[in-house]
Scaffold this active site. Structure first.
Site, PDB file in Angstrom:
ATOM      1  N   ASN A  28       0.853  -1.183   0.000  1.00 45.77           N
ATOM      2  CA  ASN A  28       0.000   0.000   0.000  1.00 45.77           C
ATOM      3  C   ASN A  28       0.891   1.236   0.000  1.00 45.77           C
ATOM      4  O   ASN A  28       1.499   1.564   1.014  1.00 45.77           O
ATOM      5  CB  ASN A  28      -0.903  -0.044   1.243  1.00 45.77           C
ATOM      6  N   LYS A  55       0.001   4.209  -0.160  1.00 39.88           N
ATOM      7  CA  LYS A  55      -0.683   5.361   0.451  1.00 39.88           C
ATOM      8  C   LYS A  55      -0.520   6.579  -0.480  1.00 39.88           C
ATOM      9  O   LYS A  55      -0.405   6.411  -1.684  1.00 39.88           O
ATOM     10  CB  LYS A  55      -0.182   5.605   1.875  1.00 39.88           C
ATOM     11  N   HIS A  85      -9.315   0.877   5.052  1.00 40.58           N
ATOM     12  CA  HIS A  85      -8.034   1.127   5.708  1.00 40.58           C
ATOM     13  C   HIS A  85      -8.243   2.047   6.916  1.00 40.58           C
ATOM     14  O   HIS A  85      -9.094   2.939   6.867  1.00 40.58           O
ATOM     15  CB  HIS A  85      -7.033   1.745   4.727  1.00 40.58           C
ATOM     16  N   GLU A  89      -6.703   4.520   7.934  1.00 37.55           N
ATOM     17  CA  GLU A  89      -6.593   5.951   7.630  1.00 37.55           C
ATOM     18  C   GLU A  89      -7.893   6.479   7.021  1.00 37.55           C
ATOM     19  O   GLU A  89      -8.305   7.615   7.283  1.00 37.55           O
ATOM     20  CB  GLU A  89      -5.386   6.195   6.717  1.00 37.55           C
ATOM     21  N   GLU A 129      -4.975  -5.140  10.579  1.00 35.07           N
ATOM     22  CA  GLU A 129      -3.969  -4.104  10.789  1.00 35.07           C
ATOM     23  C   GLU A 129      -4.256  -3.378  12.103  1.00 35.07           C
ATOM     24  O   GLU A 129      -5.065  -2.447  12.137  1.00 35.07           O
ATOM     25  CB  GLU A 129      -4.001  -3.081   9.637  1.00 35.07           C
ATOM     26  N   GLY A 160       2.681   2.274  10.804  1.00 32.31           N
ATOM     27  CA  GLY A 160       3.580   3.422  10.671  1.00 32.31           C
ATOM     28  C   GLY A 160       4.324   3.790  11.939  1.00 32.31           C
ATOM     29  O   GLY A 160       4.924   4.854  12.033  1.00 32.31           O
ATOM     30  N   SER A 211       3.799  -1.974  10.269  1.00 40.07           N
ATOM     31  CA  SER A 211       5.256  -1.904  10.449  1.00 40.07           C
ATOM     32  C   SER A 211       6.001  -3.151   9.977  1.00 40.07           C
ATOM     33  O   SER A 211       7.049  -3.499  10.524  1.00 40.07           O
ATOM     34  CB  SER A 211       5.608  -1.588  11.907  1.00 40.07           C
TER      35      SER A 211
HETATM   36  P1  13P Z   1       3.246   0.493   7.531  1.00 40.15           P
HETATM   37  O1  13P Z   1       3.760  -0.805   6.943  1.00 40.15           O
HETATM   38  O2  13P Z   1       3.925   1.698   6.973  1.00 40.15           O
HETATM   39  O3  13P Z   1       3.210   0.431   9.021  1.00 40.15           O
HETATM   40  O4  13P Z   1       1.721   0.614   7.051  1.00 40.15           O
HETATM   41  C1  13P Z   1       0.882  -0.479   7.168  1.00 40.15           C
HETATM   42  C2  13P Z   1      -0.371  -0.203   6.435  1.00 40.15           C
HETATM   43  O5  13P Z   1      -1.163   0.629   6.824  1.00 40.15           O
HETATM   44  C3  13P Z   1      -0.618  -0.945   5.188  1.00 40.15           C
HETATM   45  O6  13P Z   1      -1.914  -0.735   4.722  1.00 40.15           O
END
Ligand code: 13P
Length: 260
Positions: A9, A11, A93, A95, A163, A169, A209
């Site tokens: 992803n 983002k 997601h 976010e 997740e 992150g 992560s």
């Molecule tokens: P990170 O791997 O940057 O922690 O993000 C995970 C994520 O949100 C994947 O959709």
């Protein structure tokens, strides 16, 4: 036997130049595992990535709306994704849920519309730190899935991404025991609420992560984080990863190969 699945992803990251470099790196990378790989660049870059990426890697949008077309400025239609040859979409997601108001119900409706349009869905669920610390983890993820169950009956084209919000992150990867506990509970929920077949065939992947660091820099020794990641991959109910930051780096290839 569920095929190991790794999603990347991106983002809202990248540029024409940097994404083209990532595509080249992935095209030249040595994929040694029988992993299903899907990358999700920002929507602007979907078509150019789809045209250039090796055939073993599929592309995914990061979001889609609940309606096929109309006066919905700025939204992405799942039917248009299908029309443009984009086979996957990430829905729900964290976010989207926290920053853009995607409720459990909206996530469920988006999942239904995307599936009806003929897309496959990476459905994201997960608890916050506060919810984990008050022992609500399983209740939260089951409630997120129950909302989807109310909208769909066919789970064949769904991959569930667990997740935990506190791991996204932050550099704080879940322990293999934490991941396995939740994945096992989710498979149990699928078995009870949907059916044994769906429980056995649905991929449940972990995100938060996940990284490999560069094991080459460390000689023969795997980085500490990557050792944890490989331990997560080895858990019986973990069928892959959804990777954020590390999917923008060459180490993504090592994560793709972590399932073998
Ligand atoms: P990170 O791997 O940057 O922690 O993000 C995970 C994520 O949100 C994947 O959709």
């Amino acid at each position: 036997p569920r095929q190991f699945f790794v999603g990347g992803n991106f983002k809202m990251n990248g540029s024409l130049e940097s994404i083209s470099k990532i595509v080249t790196t992935l095209n030249e990378g040595n994929i040694t595992a029988p992993t299903e790989v899907v990358i999700a660049p920002p929507s602007l870059y979907l078509l150019s990535v789809k045209d250039k990426i090796r055939k073993e890697i599929a592309v995914s949008a990061q979001n889609s709306y609940i309606i096929a077309s109309g006066a919905f400025t700025g939204e992405i239609s799942p039917h248009q994704l299908k029309d443009a040859g984009i086979p996957w979409v990430i829905i729900g997601h964290s976010e989207r849920r926290t920053l853009f108001g995607d409720t459990d119900k909206l996530v469920a409706q988006k999942t239904k519309t995307a599936l009806d349009a003929g897309l496959s869905v990476i459905l994201c669920i997960g608890e916050t730190l506060e919810e984990r610390e008050s022992n609500k983890t399983i209740a939260v993820v089951e409630k997120q899935l129950a909302a989807v169950k109310a909208e769909i009956s066919d789970w064949k084209n769904v991959v569930i991404a667990y997740e935990p919000v506190w791991a996204i992150g932050t550099g704080k990867v879940a322990t293999s025991a934490q991941a396995q506990e939740v994945h096992h509970a989710l498979r149990g929920w699928l078995s009870k609420e949907i059916g044994q077949d769906v429980a056995q065939s649905t991929r449940i992947i972990y995100g938060g992560s996940v990284s490999a660091k560069n094991s080459k820099e460390l000689g023969e020794h795997l980085s500490h984080v990557f050792q944890l990641v490989r331990m997560i991959a080895a858990q019986p109910d973990v069928d892959g990863f959804l990777v954020g930051g590390a999917s923008l780096k060459p180490e993504f290839i090592e994560i793709i190969n972590a399932g073998s």
